[in-house]
Motif scaffolding. Structure first.
Motif, PDB file in Angstrom:
ATOM      1  N   ARG A 148       6.713 116.299 120.506  1.00  0.00           N
ATOM      2  CA  ARG A 148       7.344 116.940 119.373  1.00  0.00           C
ATOM      3  C   ARG A 148       8.821 116.566 119.265  1.00  0.00           C
ATOM      4  NH1 ARG A 148       6.460 120.309 115.589  1.00  0.00           N
ATOM      5  NH2 ARG A 148       7.837 122.051 115.155  1.00  0.00           N
ATOM      6  N   SER A 149       9.247 116.221 118.057  1.00  0.00           N
ATOM      7  CA  SER A 149      10.642 115.811 117.932  1.00  0.00           C
ATOM      8  C   SER A 149      11.335 116.420 116.707  1.00  0.00           C
ATOM      9  CB  SER A 149      10.727 114.280 117.882  1.00  0.00           C
ATOM     10  OG  SER A 149       9.882 113.795 116.864  1.00  0.00           O
ATOM     11  N   HIS A 150      10.753 117.445 116.092  1.00  0.00           N
ATOM     12  CA  HIS A 150      11.397 118.187 114.993  1.00  0.00           C
ATOM     13  C   HIS A 150      11.997 117.287 113.928  1.00  0.00           C
ATOM     14  CE1 HIS A 150      11.018 121.712 117.587  1.00  0.00           C
ATOM     15  NE2 HIS A 150      11.454 120.915 118.550  1.00  0.00           N
TER      16      HIS A 150
ATOM     17  N   ALA B  56       3.346 111.973 125.675  1.00  0.00           N
ATOM     18  CA  ALA B  56       2.395 111.799 124.580  1.00  0.00           C
ATOM     19  C   ALA B  56       2.179 110.317 124.267  1.00  0.00           C
ATOM     20  CB  ALA B  56       2.914 112.513 123.348  1.00  0.00           C
TER      21      ALA B  56
ATOM     22  N   SER C  75       0.508 112.720 115.121  1.00  0.00           N
ATOM     23  CA  SER C  75       0.325 113.342 116.432  1.00  0.00           C
ATOM     24  C   SER C  75       1.646 113.912 116.960  1.00  0.00           C
ATOM     25  CB  SER C  75      -0.279 112.344 117.423  1.00  0.00           C
ATOM     26  OG  SER C  75       0.688 111.385 117.834  1.00  0.00           O
ATOM     27  N   THR C  76       2.785 113.260 116.625  1.00  0.00           N
ATOM     28  CA  THR C  76       4.066 113.805 117.111  1.00  0.00           C
ATOM     29  C   THR C  76       4.377 115.132 116.424  1.00  0.00           C
ATOM     30  OG1 THR C  76       5.513 112.748 115.464  1.00  0.00           O
ATOM     31  CG2 THR C  76       4.985 111.464 117.427  1.00  0.00           C
ATOM     32  N   GLN C  77       3.940 115.267 115.171  1.00  0.00           N
ATOM     33  CA  GLN C  77       4.192 116.519 114.451  1.00  0.00           C
ATOM     34  C   GLN C  77       3.309 117.650 114.970  1.00  0.00           C
ATOM     35  OE1 GLN C  77       3.610 114.506 110.458  1.00  0.00           O
ATOM     36  NE2 GLN C  77       5.135 116.054 109.936  1.00  0.00           N
ATOM     37  N   ARG C  78       2.119 117.275 115.493  1.00  0.00           N
ATOM     38  CA  ARG C  78       1.185 118.291 115.948  1.00  0.00           C
ATOM     39  C   ARG C  78       1.430 118.688 117.398  1.00  0.00           C
ATOM     40  NH1 ARG C  78      -3.514 117.939 116.504  1.00  0.00           N
ATOM     41  NH2 ARG C  78      -4.030 120.076 115.969  1.00  0.00           N
ATOM     42  N   GLY C  79       2.491 118.163 118.010  1.00  0.00           N
ATOM     43  CA  GLY C  79       2.845 118.646 119.332  1.00  0.00           C
ATOM     44  C   GLY C  79       2.738 117.620 120.436  1.00  0.00           C
ATOM     45  N   TYR C  80       2.198 116.427 120.114  1.00  0.00           N
ATOM     46  CA  TYR C  80       2.124 115.384 121.136  1.00  0.00           C
ATOM     47  C   TYR C  80       3.424 114.582 121.120  1.00  0.00           C
ATOM     48  CZ  TYR C  80      -2.760 116.607 121.585  1.00  0.00           C
ATOM     49  OH  TYR C  80      -3.915 117.291 121.810  1.00  0.00           O
TER      50      TYR C  80
END
Lengths: 150, 199, 357
Positions: free
Chosen positions: C215-217, C303, C208-213
Motif C-alpha cells: 500500500r502506498s496511498h 508485495a 494490487s497496490t491499492q488493495r493492500g499488497y
C-alpha cells in the motif's frame, strides 16, 4: 544549454516542413518549377530515433520508445547541404524537405520559398493548433461554489 | 544568408542496404578466413586518402553507437565525411574506442593501448581498420589458427616489425583481444584476435 | 533421441489461407482500410504503438488489420518490423511541460493553475451502448488555453513537501533495446520496461497496490495528454531540430511517505509516460513505478508489485505470449519419455505392493 538560444531560422523552417503534410510540400515543389540540380548524399531512408522522456517529467532521462523517422540529405550546386527529417516513413517527403532546405539556404531562392511555402504552411499549422486549443479549452471546468446558510 | 549555408560532404553509399550488405559479407569472409584476400565492390565517394575498401568498411560498421578513434593524419574533410554518413562520435582515447581508423600504421598507437574488451563482454575490444599501401598473399609472415588450414603466408606492407612484436607480446588474452582489418585499394584482409603470427 | 519429422507444409499453407479468409469475414461486408482504423479506432492504435514501442500510427493500424484486431499479435508485428530499421540515434528528452495539452486534470488540487481540462474523455459517459455514434462538431471556447500549463508538481514542490526528482547527469542511460536487462535495474531501465509493458499486467499490479499488497496511498497529482515535439540533434547539423509531434500521456502520481532517517515526511512520486492516449496505462505505470521504489525508500518489500525482478520479468506481453504459447508446439518426444517414466514408476509401485502382500 541554460542560456536562451539565439533564434536559428533553419531550425524553425525544418520544424515547419517536418510538420507539413506531404501533398502540400509536393505541390509547393511543383509550383516552384525548374529546380537547380542536386545529388543525393544520403538517399532517402526510413529508420528509428529512440525517444527519451524524463523521470517525473523533469528528472534524469530514460528511454521511452522509438519513433519512425524518414530522412534524406542532398547536395545542391555550390555544395550546399540540404537535409530532410520527418516523423513517419514517407521517403519522398524527406527528400522534398531536403530540397526545400537546400533552396532556403540560398539568397536567390530564399524569399520565394519562404513566401510560397513556409509562410502559408506556418499559418495553417498555427490555425489548426489554435482551433484544436479552442475546442480543448471548451472542456475546462468552471467551478462554482454553492453558499449555504449565511 | 551565407552564414546559414551548410557545406555538403561527398556522397556515401547510393544503395545503402545492398552496398552495406555486400561490404559486410566481404568483411565477414575476411575475418573468418584470416589472411585470405576479399574484394569489396560497394561504391561511394570517400575523400582521399580513404580508399574504396576502407571507406566501405566505415560506412558499414560505424554508427552513432560506436566511438571511433581517428588517425591524426586525417583532415577535416574526411572527419566530416565519416561524421555525416555514420554519426559515430569521435573517441579521443584509444582505449575508449569501438573502432579505430588508421592510415599511418608506422606511427599508430601501440596495439595494446586500444580497448581489449572484458571477459564478460569480449566484443567490446576495439576493431582496427588499417589502410596499408599493399596486401600480398603467399609472401610474408606465417599466420595460423582458426580459419586457416595449416599455415598461410600473408604480406601486409607498411606494418612495422614493432607492430607484430607488440601484438605477439600481448599473449593469449582469450576471449579478450583486438581484431584487425587491413585494407589496400578495394581489397581487405582480416586478422582476428585468434590468429597467431610468427614473428 | 531426436526423431526428425517432416510434413505439415501443405497443412500450414492451407491454414494460413483459411486464416486470411476468416480475417476478411463476410465478403458482402465492405473491407476496412488501415486509414479507417487509424482515425476511428485510434486508442487501439495507440496501445499497439505503446507496447510495440514504436510510434508510427500508419504502421500500427496496418498491424491491427493484419492481426484481426488482436492487440498482442499486432504489437508482436510492430516489434518484428522495428528490427528491420536502422537506428539514427536518441532524441532530446521530450519536454512534457511544453505539451500542447488535449487533457489535463489533477485530483489533488481543484484550482490547479490553468484549470481542470477534461478533453476527449470517456469519463462521465453513461456507458450505454449507442447504436450510432454521433459525430458533431465540438464547441469552441473564446478563451484560449494558457500555454504552457504549469506542472502540478511545481505547486507542491515550492513548499518542499514533494521529493525532488534526481537530475544528476548519468553517464549512460540504460537502453534495453541494445543491452539485456540486468539487476539491480535502475529507475530508467524500469521505466523503459513499464512504458512498453502490457497494460493488463500493469493494471493488475497497480490495482494490487491499492488493495493492500504494498500500500502506498496514491493520489493522481496530475494527468496530462497532448502533443509534444520530438527533438533530435542531427550529427550533420549540430543543433536540435523538430522531427514532428507525438501524442503522449503522462501521469504524476503522488504518494504519502512518512519519512525515513534521512528524509523528512513528504510526498513521493511515481511516474508514468506512454505513447498515445493511454491514461489507464500511464496511471498503472505510475503506481507500479512507485511500488518498485519500496526498497530505495526504506519500506518493507512484501508485495509482488514491489518485487522489481518479478515485475520486470513478467511485464512484456510479447515475451510472455511467446513462452506461454510455445507450449502448443510439438512436445511429442518429451511427452513420450514422461509417459514411459510414469508407466515404469507405476509398474515398480505395483510390484512393491504385490511383494508386500
Amino acid at each position: 544549454m541554460l542560456q536562451p538560444e539565439a533564434r536559428n531560422p533553419r531550425r524553425d523552417w525544418l520544424g515547419v516542413l517536418a510538420r507539413a503534410p506531404a501533398p502540400v510540400l509536393e505541390a509547393a515543389l511543383a509550383s516552384i518549377g525548374t529546380l537547380p540540380a542536386y545529388k543525393r548524399l544520403r538517399p532517402p531512408e526510413a529508420g528509428l530515433v529512440m525517444a527519451r522522456g524524463r523521470i517525473g517529467g523533469d528528472g534524469n532521462p530514460f528511454n521511452l520508445g522509438e519513433v519512425a523517422v524518414a530522412r534524406c540529405a542532398i547536395a545542391m550546386d555550390g555544395g550546399i547541404l540540404g537535409v530532410g527529417y520527418a516523423l513517419g516513413r514517407d521517403l519522398r517527403k524527406a527528400e522534398v524537405i531536403a530540397v526545400l532546405d537546400g533552396l532556403l539556404q540560398q539568397p536567390s531562392w530564399h524569399g520565394r520559398v519562404a513566401s510560397e511555402v513556409l509562410e502559408p504552411e506556418t499559418a495553417r499549422q498555427t490555425q489548426s493548433r489554435t482551433e484544436r486549443a479552442a475546442k480543448v479549452a471548451a472542456t475546462r471546468v468552471n467551478f462554482f461554489t454553492l453558499v449555504r446558510g449565511e | 544568408m551565407s552564414a546559414l549555408q551548410a557545406r555538403a560532404p561527398a556522397p556515401g553509399f547510393q544503395a545503402p542496404v545492398a552496398d552495406s550488405q555486400i561490404a559486410f559479407r566481404a568483411l565477414l569472409g575476411a575475418l573468418s578466413s584470416p589472411g585470405r584476400m576479399e574484394a569489396i565492390s560497394a561504391s561511394h565517394e570517400a575523400p582521399a586518402p580513404i580508399g574504396p575498401a576502407l571507406g566501405a568498411a566505415c560506412l558499414t560498421l560505424l554508427d552513432y553507437d560506436t566511438p571511433v578513434w581517428l588517425d591524426p593524419v586525417l583532415g577535416p574533410e574526411v572527419i566530416a565525411w565519416i561524421a555525416f554518413h555514420t554519426g559515430a562520435p569521435v573517441a579521443f582515447a584509444p582505449e575508449r574506442s569501438a573502432f579505430a581508423v588508421i592510415l599511418s600504421p608506422g606511427s599508430m598507437p601501440p596495439i595494446d593501448s586500444f580497448a581489449l574488451g572484458t571477459d564478460e563482454a569480449p566484443e567490446t575490444g576495439t576493431t582496427l581498420l588499417v589502410q596499408v599501401p599493399d596486401l600480398r598473399e603467399g609472401r610474408g609472415l606465417h599466420w595460423s589458427g582458426p580459419g586457416i588450414a595449416g599455415r598461410r603466408a600473408v604480406g601486409i606492407e607498411g606494418m612495422t616489425p614493432g607492430f607484430w612484436a607488440r601484438r605477439h607480446g600481448m599473449g593469449d588474452l582469450a576471449p579478450r583481444g583486438i581484431d584487425v582489418f587491413f585494407f589496400a585499394g578495394n581489397r581487405v584482409v582480416g586478422l582476428p584476435r585468434t590468429t597467431r603470427v610468427e614473428v | 533421441m531426436y526423431v526428425a519429422t517432416k510434413g505439415g507444409e501443405t497443412a500450414i499453407a492451407n491454414a494460413h489461407a483459411l486464416m486470411a479468409e476468416d480475417r476478411r469475414g463476410d465478403p458482402k461486408v465492405q473491407e476496412i482500410g488501415a486509414e479507417q482504423i487509424r482515425e476511428q479506432l485510434s486508442l487501439g492504435v495507440d496501445r499497439v504503438m505503446a507496447e510495440g514501442s514504436l510510434y508510427d500510427p500508419d504502421l500500427a493500424a496496418l498491424a491491427l488489420k493484419q492481426a484481426r484486431g488482436d492487440q498482442v499479435e499486432a504489437i508482436f508485428l510492430l516489434r518484428a518490423y522495428r528490427t528491420t530499421l536502422p537506428r539514427f540515434g536518441y532524441s532530446e528528452p521530450v519536454d512534457t511541460a511544453a505539451m500542447h495539452v488535449h487533457r489535463r486534470i489533477s485530483a489533488t488540487f481543484k484550482d490547479v493553475p490553468g484549470g481542470q481540462i477534461l478533453g476527449p474523455t470517456f469519463d462521465y459517459t453513461h456507458r450505454v451502448i449507442e447504436p450510432v455514434t454521433a459525430a458533431e462538431e465540438a464547441p469552441r471556447s473564446p478563451e484560449p488555453l494558457p500555454y504552457p500549463l504549469p506542472r502540478v508538481a511545481g505547486v507542491l514542490g515550492r513548499e518542499g513537501l514533494l521529493e525532488d526528482t534526481p537530475t544528476a547527469c548519468e553517464e549512460a542511460i540504460t537502453d534495453l533495446t541494445r543491452e539485456p536487462l540486468r539487476f539491480p535495474a535502475d529507475r530508467a531501465a524500469r521505466l523503459q520496461v513499464l512504458a512498453r509493458g502490457d497494460e493488463g499486467f500493469l493494471l493488475g499490479m497497480g490495482y494490487s497496490t491499492q488493495r493492500g499488497y504494498g500500500r502506498s496511498h496514491p493520489f493522481a497529482g496530475e494527468i496530462r495528454m497532448g502533443d509534444v515535439a520530438v527533438e533530435f540533434v542531427a550529427p550533420e547539423l549540430g543543433f536540435a531540430i523538430d522531427l514532428g509531434d507525438i501524442t503522449l500521456t503522462e501521469c504524476d502520481m503522488v504518494n504519502q511517505f512518512k519519512g525515513s532517517k534521512t528524509e523528512p515526511p513528504q510526498f513521493t512520486r511515481g511516474y508514468g509516460l506512454v505513447f498515445g492516449f493511454g491514461e489507464r496505462k500511464a496511471m498503472a505505470m505510475a503506481l507500479v513505478d512507485r511500488a518498485m521504489r519500496a526498497e530505495e525508500l526504506g519500506e518493507e518489500v512484501t508485495a509482488p508489485a514491489q518485487d522489481i525482478e518479478f515485475v520486470l520479468y513478467h511485464a512484456d506481453n510479447v515475451e510472455a505470449s511467446g513462452f506461454v504459447q510455445h507450449l502448443k508446439l510439438p512436445h511429442h518426444v518429451d511427452f513420450q519419455s514422461e509417459l514411459t517414466l510414469i508407466r515404469a514408476m507405476r509398474t515398480e509401485q505395483e510390484a512393491l505392493k504385490e511383494a508386500a502382500e
